[in-house]
Design an enzyme around this catalytic site. Structure first.
Site, PDB file in Angstrom:
ATOM      1  N   ASN A 195     -34.783  24.979   7.558  1.00  0.00           N
ATOM      2  CA  ASN A 195     -35.988  25.081   8.376  1.00  0.00           C
ATOM      3  C   ASN A 195     -35.808  26.217   9.371  1.00  0.00           C
ATOM      4  OD1 ASN A 195     -38.480  24.489   9.505  1.00  0.00           O
ATOM      5  ND2 ASN A 195     -37.756  22.718  10.675  1.00  0.00           N
ATOM      6  N   HIS A 213     -36.945  27.637  13.052  1.00  0.00           N
ATOM      7  CA  HIS A 213     -37.468  27.040  14.298  1.00  0.00           C
ATOM      8  C   HIS A 213     -37.474  28.105  15.398  1.00  0.00           C
ATOM      9  CE1 HIS A 213     -38.384  23.887  17.157  1.00  0.00           C
ATOM     10  NE2 HIS A 213     -37.521  24.460  17.977  1.00  0.00           N
ATOM     11  N   ASP A 238     -31.603  17.765   8.453  1.00  0.00           N
ATOM     12  CA  ASP A 238     -31.031  16.425   8.272  1.00  0.00           C
ATOM     13  C   ASP A 238     -32.033  15.406   8.794  1.00  0.00           C
ATOM     14  OD1 ASP A 238     -30.809  16.386  11.012  1.00  0.00           O
ATOM     15  OD2 ASP A 238     -28.616  16.416  11.058  1.00  0.00           O
ATOM     16  N   ALA A 239     -31.595  14.173   8.998  1.00  0.00           N
ATOM     17  CA  ALA A 239     -32.536  13.110   9.358  1.00  0.00           C
ATOM     18  C   ALA A 239     -33.062  13.242  10.785  1.00  0.00           C
ATOM     19  CB  ALA A 239     -31.871  11.748   9.163  1.00  0.00           C
ATOM     20  N   ASP A 264     -35.088  18.720  14.178  1.00  0.00           N
ATOM     21  CA  ASP A 264     -34.526  20.029  14.532  1.00  0.00           C
ATOM     22  C   ASP A 264     -33.068  19.897  14.973  1.00  0.00           C
ATOM     23  OD1 ASP A 264     -37.016  21.151  13.981  1.00  0.00           O
ATOM     24  OD2 ASP A 264     -37.710  20.902  16.038  1.00  0.00           O
TER      25      ASP A 264
END
Ligand code: GAR
EC number: 2.1.2.2
Length: 215
Positions: free
Chosen positions: A122, A124, A156-157, A160
């Protein structure tokens, strides 16, 4: 062929290039465009672009480049878990080695991440762990930081919160507003994302705890 993951949590793309990349986006898609426009020889191919919306400008950019597109909307599914499953299935149908969230404005859940362990990144618009969440440039301005930036991390869970692959610093100008600051961050973010996707698809990488080791 998908990357392999050993019991120590090491993920590495197996087989020869080009790696297959699926990009997910919800907005204007300038990060996607940077990947499409990169003139360097690429060890990867963008095989599809997906969105959580009916449509978006990012999908227009994909269509203009002759790339397959798909839409997977939360409201068409019984719940978030079912949406996560459907989204993962749509991505797997394109044989993705790497999934790139490039302005994708939905959180993906554990059911999704299990199917792409260490293979979802991702972008950011802050120097994580500072300013996670959906308002990073506004939060950086409100805090009065002099330097912010952008981060590409393995999802991951957490929100961010995953292992950081790379970052770039961006100065905050005294007269910045959210728009000017976010635009300056995105200039750095486009270069960062191109460099990270290239690095992750060019050679095997390993993940040990919070450290991502590129070759
Ligand atoms: C980028 O700044 C990206 O980091 C951000 O949305 C922008 C997308 O730009 N994503 C998030 O904030 C995700 N939480 P784009 O639509 O021009 O590619």
């Amino acid at each position: 062929m998908p990357p392999t993951t050993d019991p120590a949590g090491v993920a590495s793309p197996a087989g020869g290039p080009p790696r297959k990349v699926v990009v997910l986006a919800s907005g204007s898609g300038t990060l996607l465009q940077a990947l499409l426009d990169d003139p360097a020889p690429k060890p990867y191919e963008i095989v599809a672009v997906g969105t959580d919306l009916d449509d978006c400008v990012a999908l227009d950019r994909a269509r203009a480049a002759g790339i397959a597109t798909f839409s997977c909307r939360v409201r068409d599914h019984a719940d978030r878990a079912a949406w996560n499953d459907a989204l993962a299935t749509a991505i797997e149908a394109h044989g993705a080695d790497l999934v790139v969230l490039a302005g994708f404005m939905k959180l993906v859940g554990p059911g999704f991440l299990r199917r792409f362990e260490h293979r979802v990144i991702n972008a950011h618009p802050s120097l994580l762990p500072a300013f996670p969440g959906m308002r990073a440039p506004a939060d950086a301005l409100a805090h009065g930081v002099r330097v912010t930036g952008c981060t590409v991390f393995l999802v991951d869970a957490g929100v961010d919160a995953g292992p950081i692959v790379d970052q770039r610093a961006v100065p905050v100008a005294p007269d910045d507003d959210v728009t000017t600051l976010h635009e300056r961050i995105k200039v750095a973010e486009r270069d960062l994302l191109v460099d990270v996707v290239t690095a992750l698809t060019r050679a095997p990488y390993s993940v040990t705890g919070r450290k991502v080791i590129l070759r």
